[in-house]
Motif scaffolding. Structure first.
Motif, PDB file in Angstrom:
ATOM      1  N   LYS A 100       0.833  -1.198   0.000  1.00 30.36           N
ATOM      2  CA  LYS A 100       0.000   0.000   0.000  1.00 30.36           C
ATOM      3  C   LYS A 100       0.872   1.253   0.000  1.00 30.36           C
ATOM      4  O   LYS A 100       0.574   2.241  -0.655  1.00 30.36           O
ATOM      5  CB  LYS A 100      -0.906  -0.042   1.226  1.00 30.36           C
ATOM      6  N   TRP A 101       1.977   1.202   0.740  1.00 24.08           N
ATOM      7  CA  TRP A 101       2.867   2.358   0.828  1.00 24.08           C
ATOM      8  C   TRP A 101       3.581   2.598  -0.499  1.00 24.08           C
ATOM      9  O   TRP A 101       3.755   3.735  -0.931  1.00 24.08           O
ATOM     10  CB  TRP A 101       3.885   2.122   1.947  1.00 24.08           C
ATOM     11  N   GLY A 104       1.629   4.410  -3.197  1.00 23.58           N
ATOM     12  CA  GLY A 104       1.571   5.857  -3.007  1.00 23.58           C
ATOM     13  C   GLY A 104       0.182   6.424  -3.071  1.00 23.58           C
ATOM     14  O   GLY A 104       0.000   7.629  -3.113  1.00 23.58           O
ATOM     15  N   ASP A 106      -2.410   5.908  -0.818  1.00 27.00           N
ATOM     16  CA  ASP A 106      -3.057   6.209   0.462  1.00 27.00           C
ATOM     17  C   ASP A 106      -2.013   6.114   1.570  1.00 27.00           C
ATOM     18  O   ASP A 106      -0.963   5.513   1.406  1.00 27.00           O
ATOM     19  CB  ASP A 106      -4.192   5.207   0.702  1.00 27.00           C
ATOM     20  N   SER A 107      -2.339   6.671   2.695  1.00 26.01           N
ATOM     21  CA  SER A 107      -1.442   6.621   3.842  1.00 26.01           C
ATOM     22  C   SER A 107      -1.546   5.250   4.505  1.00 26.01           C
ATOM     23  O   SER A 107      -2.608   4.639   4.545  1.00 26.01           O
ATOM     24  CB  SER A 107      -1.817   7.708   4.846  1.00 26.01           C
ATOM     25  N   VAL A 108      -0.446   4.771   5.030  1.00 23.09           N
ATOM     26  CA  VAL A 108      -0.449   3.479   5.705  1.00 23.09           C
ATOM     27  C   VAL A 108      -0.570   3.638   7.216  1.00 23.09           C
ATOM     28  O   VAL A 108      -0.616   2.653   7.943  1.00 23.09           O
ATOM     29  CB  VAL A 108       0.827   2.667   5.376  1.00 23.09           C
ATOM     30  N   PHE A 109      -0.612   4.874   7.693  1.00 22.37           N
ATOM     31  CA  PHE A 109      -0.746   5.104   9.122  1.00 22.37           C
ATOM     32  C   PHE A 109      -2.162   4.807   9.573  1.00 22.37           C
ATOM     33  O   PHE A 109      -3.130   5.124   8.893  1.00 22.37           O
ATOM     34  CB  PHE A 109      -0.375   6.544   9.470  1.00 22.37           C
ATOM     35  N   THR A 111      -5.150   5.563  11.964  1.00 17.60           N
ATOM     36  CA  THR A 111      -5.662   6.643  12.811  1.00 17.60           C
ATOM     37  C   THR A 111      -6.443   6.020  13.954  1.00 17.60           C
ATOM     38  O   THR A 111      -7.372   5.238  13.734  1.00 17.60           O
ATOM     39  CB  THR A 111      -6.575   7.574  12.001  1.00 17.60           C
TER      40      THR A 111
END
Length: 125
Positions: A100-101, A104, A106-109, A111
């Motif tokens: 996923k990272w 590029g 979406d963010s992989v963090f 929340t």
């Protein structure tokens, strides 16, 4: 090895005594018993006699420890870590969301909007 403690000289003398006794036990030849007794008496009375053998032995063990630990850790790495990573890659596991990272898009963090409670701090895992 710069400093040598008195205990290390005693340990060396006791190790030499044990070696003499093991030779007697394995070979069934009791000619080393007087040498073991003499070594033990020297160890108990004048342990400074074993200063040079102790310096040699502990210096050798220091270098052997550095060398052997690197070899063992290398062997463990190649036998355990590399095959485990290979099989995880083959099975498609991606715990860090690297696919996923790399895309590029979406963010992989993750929340987390929940409120932290006392039980979360007691058992964080």
């Amino acid at each position: 090895m710069t400093t040598l403690k008195n205990d290390q000289s005693k340990d060396t003398g006791l190790a030499i005594t044990l070696i003499f006794l093991l030779i007697c036990w394995i070979t069934k030849n009791y000619n080393f018993v007087p040498a073991a007794i003499a070594t033990l008496i020297l160890t108990m009375t004048i342990p400074q006699v074993f200063t040079y053998p102790a310096r040699f032995w502990f210096g050798l063990s220091h270098y052997m420890g550095e060398f052997v630990s690197k070899i063992l850790l290398t062997i463990v790495f190649f036998i355990l870590v590399i095959p485990m990573g290979f099989f995880r890659k083959l099975s498609g596991k991606d715990p860090m969301n690297l696919k996923k990272w790399r895309s590029g898009s979406d963010s992989v963090f993750i929340t987390r909007d929940s409120k932290v409670t006392a039980t979360d701090l007691e058992k964080p895992f």
